[in-house]
Design an enzyme around this catalytic site. Structure first.
Site, short mmCIF file in Angstrom:
data_model
loop_
_atom_site.label_atom_id
_atom_site.label_comp_id
_atom_site.label_asym_id
_atom_site.label_seq_id
_atom_site.Cartn_x
_atom_site.Cartn_y
_atom_site.Cartn_z
N ASP A 109 1.05 -8.58 14.39
CA ASP A 109 0.61 -7.54 13.37
C ASP A 109 -0.66 -6.95 13.59
O ASP A 109 -1.82 -7.47 13.84
CB ASP A 109 0.51 -8.44 12.08
CG ASP A 109 0.27 -7.48 10.92
OD1 ASP A 109 0.15 -6.37 10.92
OD2 ASP A 109 0.58 -8.06 9.91
N TYR A 115 0.86 -1.09 0.03
CA TYR A 115 0.08 -0.21 -0.02
C TYR A 115 1.03 1.43 0.04
O TYR A 115 1.73 1.56 0.84
CB TYR A 115 -0.86 0.06 1.33
CG TYR A 115 -2.15 0.94 1.15
CD1 TYR A 115 -3.27 0.74 0.58
CD2 TYR A 115 -1.85 2.26 2.00
CE1 TYR A 115 -4.18 1.57 0.58
CE2 TYR A 115 -2.93 3.01 2.03
CZ TYR A 115 -4.12 2.63 1.44
OH TYR A 115 -5.15 3.76 1.27
#
Length: 319
Positions: free
Chosen positions: A270, A92
């Protein structure tokens, strides 16, 4: 940071119901048929990247809407093929960068096709939006989310499938030995491409983004998923409509259509792509699959260690 998602035994059993619309397959068939009305028109222009062990070409091909998408094509110097090809997608906010950033797969004797990302920072490919959208939260997660037809990731995922089409046109590429790969957003695109182009032989998806959206929005406290949360704060009546659109782009649904061998990785700490969202995609993955778990890592996952795992996976898969 402490564990913030499910405990490992719960993750290992986590296979949620998929949120999938009845016209999921027909939507994507129509989208890809429309894109293929435009010839892929892949052009590979040799460039001098000041590298002696690989050959590099600057790629242009036609993606969604016939838009020009850029990429790099890197092969072992002097190779005469046919070569297995790794098609790679980017995280991204990133772009294709410079050729010397992409030496891994050519160094292992394979062709490497790196797709640029339309409109995102660092890319050379413009987004070409006169595609009509209404206001969205800054970023890409809610751009055009009012409907599947206008959503940004419809364009990007179509570009990803067309990158496979483009790679197959090169005379050095063995069209029967295509593997798709990427990390984060690139991992989500790899699942999408692997599910939509069912004849790819392998999918390597590292700490994948764009999976199990509803859970991700509830749990992630960093990265792009909160863009959806912030968008919905001001659009209180659009929650279900928004998640309906997102279901057409959910890696869990694409994973259920992946037939090639899969290698997926997850970081248990994460907080950008929460572990439960990755396990959801892994457990729904339809083809032969392996999971690499990095217990004490966040969104970096296995990093260089995971690259070594990918090289071993590719050697076993492709020879």
């Amino acid at each position: 940071m402490p564990i913030f998602d499910k405990e490992l035994p719960d993750l290992e059993a986590y296979k949620p119901e998929r949120e999938e619309q009845p016209d999921f397959d027909s939507f994507w068939t129509a989208t890809l048929d429309e894109a293929r009305q435009h010839p892929v028109d892949a052009r590979f222009e040799p460039v001098d990247a000041l590298l002696s062990t690989v050959d590099v070409a600057d790629v242009t091909y036609r993606g969604f809407g016939g838009d020009e998408i850029r990429g790099w094509f890197v092969t072992p110097h002097g190779a005469d093929g046919p070569l297995p090809c790794v098609v790679e997608y980017i995280g991204y906010g990133g772009g294709r960068g410079l050729p010397h950033q992409w030496l891994l797969h050519a160094s292992a004797g394979r062709a490497h096709f790196v797709m640029d990302t339309r409109g995102q920072r660092g890319g050379d490919t413009p987004d070409r939006d006169p595609y009509p959208t209404t206001p969205s939260y800054p970023g890409f997660m809610t751009m055009g989310v009012e409907s599947p037809e206008t959503y940004y990731y419809r364009r990007l995922m179509t570009d990803a499938v067309r990158a496979i089409d483009a790679a197959r046109t090169h005379p050095l590429v063995d069209p029967a030995k295509i593997v798709v790969t990427g990390g984060s957003q690139g991992g989500g695109l790899a699942l999408a491409a692997g599910g939509l182009a069912s004849d790819v032989v392998g999918v390597i998806s590292d700490v994948p983004f764009l999976t199990h959206y509803r859970r991700a929005v509830d749990v992630a406290d960093d990265g792009p998923y909160p863009e959806i949360k912030w968008y919905l704060r001001d659009r209180r009546g659009r929650v279900e409509e928004t998640f309906k659109t997102l279901s057409y782009f959910d890696g869990v649904n694409f994973a259920a259509r992946c037939a090639g061998s899969g290698l997926i990785s997850v970081g248990l700490l994460d907080n950008v792509c929460p572990p439960s969202t990755v396990y959801a995609a892994y457990h729904h993955y339809a083809g032969p699959k392996e999971l690499r778990v990095w217990e004490y890592n966040k969104h970096e996952g296995g990093a260089n260690y995971q690259q070594a795992e990918a090289l071993r996976f590719l050697k076993d898969l492709l020879g």
